[in-house]
Design an enzyme around this catalytic site. Structure first.
Site, short mmCIF file in Angstrom:
data_model
loop_
_atom_site.label_atom_id
_atom_site.label_comp_id
_atom_site.label_asym_id
_atom_site.label_seq_id
_atom_site.Cartn_x
_atom_site.Cartn_y
_atom_site.Cartn_z
N GLN A 85 40.79 38.25 46.75
CA GLN A 85 41.21 39.06 47.89
C GLN A 85 42.32 40.00 47.44
O GLN A 85 43.04 39.72 46.47
CB GLN A 85 41.68 38.19 49.05
CG GLN A 85 40.55 37.43 49.73
CD GLN A 85 41.02 36.54 50.85
OE1 GLN A 85 42.03 35.86 50.75
NE2 GLN A 85 40.27 36.51 51.95
N GLU A 144 41.56 42.08 52.50
CA GLU A 144 42.31 41.40 53.55
C GLU A 144 43.68 42.07 53.71
O GLU A 144 44.71 41.50 53.40
CB GLU A 144 42.47 39.91 53.22
CG GLU A 144 42.95 39.10 54.41
CD GLU A 144 43.19 37.64 54.07
OE1 GLU A 144 42.93 36.78 54.92
OE2 GLU A 144 43.64 37.35 52.95
N ASP A 200 43.97 35.25 45.87
CA ASP A 200 44.42 36.43 46.59
C ASP A 200 45.50 37.11 45.75
O ASP A 200 46.57 36.54 45.53
CB ASP A 200 44.96 36.03 47.97
CG ASP A 200 45.27 37.21 48.85
OD1 ASP A 200 45.87 38.19 48.36
OD2 ASP A 200 44.92 37.16 50.05
N GLU A 260 43.23 28.12 48.69
CA GLU A 260 43.94 29.37 48.41
C GLU A 260 45.45 29.15 48.34
O GLU A 260 46.05 28.68 49.31
CB GLU A 260 43.66 30.41 49.50
CG GLU A 260 44.38 31.72 49.29
CD GLU A 260 44.23 32.68 50.47
OE1 GLU A 260 44.51 33.88 50.27
OE2 GLU A 260 43.85 32.24 51.57
#
Length: 282
Positions: free
Chosen positions: A219, A259, A191, A156
């Site tokens: 995310q 998240e 993300d 990530e």
């Protein structure tokens, strides 16, 4: 509408961790993710998943350390992974092996391996190159081990404002690493919160990267405060439509992890009261 997974490390903070599974199911979530499970009993987590009809879709390999106490201490001390850190290869491998045992116990198909931090002030490009070499080697090994267990390894990109000196910050760099390693079960955890802070142009990046087959998980969080998706500068209603559109075209079927930090904090019921963004985004 994308499929949403509740991140139990951030959502429902007013409840003990084990009680968050029931709360997520009650709010209509069908899947969960979180940072680390290692301080708990895997059989108990598995029982909570079954009792509430939830899928475990993601958790992190240890940020450092190889047992519950050492893992907690590593996170508290600021360790954010060991994958790129020269000299800690054995610790990284032990952490991945531990995570794979947990993945088996929880029937979890994905493990995120955090890259780790660069030195305070890398003195040369050689130090950065050495970190990248260790990173690629470690990921190649981890992907091979995970493949034996039917698991994917995720990496990530994380923004340097929230996590200074984190080795991996950009989507293109993450995809270059994945292509260099060449393992089909090594994928990118994209993300959108971090992507917006570092690069922007999020919709175009979704359209570019989802069809590659190299994005294993998404995310979300509002930018910049990391609250609910309907708070901040990103138009998530539009981005959810983009995800649906691209997924229909290319067959992407991953989960979208929620998240974010509830804007009501630890107020009882605060997470549930902040979920109005879901029907509005449908």
């Amino acid at each position: 509408m994308p499929r949403f997974a509740a991140n139990l490390s951030l959502l429902y903070p007013e409840l003990p961790f084990m009680d968050r599974f029931e709360a997520a199911a009650r709010d209509g979530f069908e899947a969960v993710e979180y940072l680390f499970p290692y301080a708990f009993d895997p059989a108990e987590i598995a029982a909570r998943l079954r009792a509430n009809g939830l899928q475990q879709v993601l958790f992190n390999a240890p940020p450092g350390g190889t047992d519950a106490a050492a893992i907690d201490a590593a996170w508290a001390a600021g360790w954010r992974g060991t994958a790129c850190v020269p000299g800690r290869e054995a610790e990284f491998r032990a952490g991945v092996e531990l995570a794979l045992r947990w993945a088996g116990a929880l029937d979890c198909p994905r493990i995120h391996c955090m890259a780790g931090l660069l030195a305070e002030s890398p003195s040369s490009r050689g130090e950065i190159s050495a970190a990248r070499s260790v990173y690629v080697s470690n990921l190649r090994w981890a992907a091979a081990q995970a493949a034996k267990a039917g698991c994917d390894i995720l990496i990530e990109p994380i923004n340097p404002r929230d996590m200074p000196r984190f080795f991996l910050n950009r989507q293109d760099d993450a995809h270059a690493i994945v292509q260099e390693v060449g393992a089909p079960n090594l994928q990118v955890q994209m993300d959108l919160y971090h992507c917006q802070i570092v690069e922007g142009d999020v919709a175009a990046k979704l359209r570019h990267y989802l069809p590659t087959g190299r994005v294993g998980h998404l995310q979300i969080a509002g930018v910049p405060e990391r609250h609910e998706p309907d708070v901040g500068e990103l138009n998530y209603a539009y981005l959810f439509d983009v995800i649906d559109e691209v997924a229909a075209q290319c067959g992407w079927s991953g989960w979208v992890g929620c998240e974010y930090r509830p804007r009501l904090g630890s107020v009882l019921g605060g997470t549930s009261r902040g979920l109005g963004w879901r029907p509005r985004a449908a």
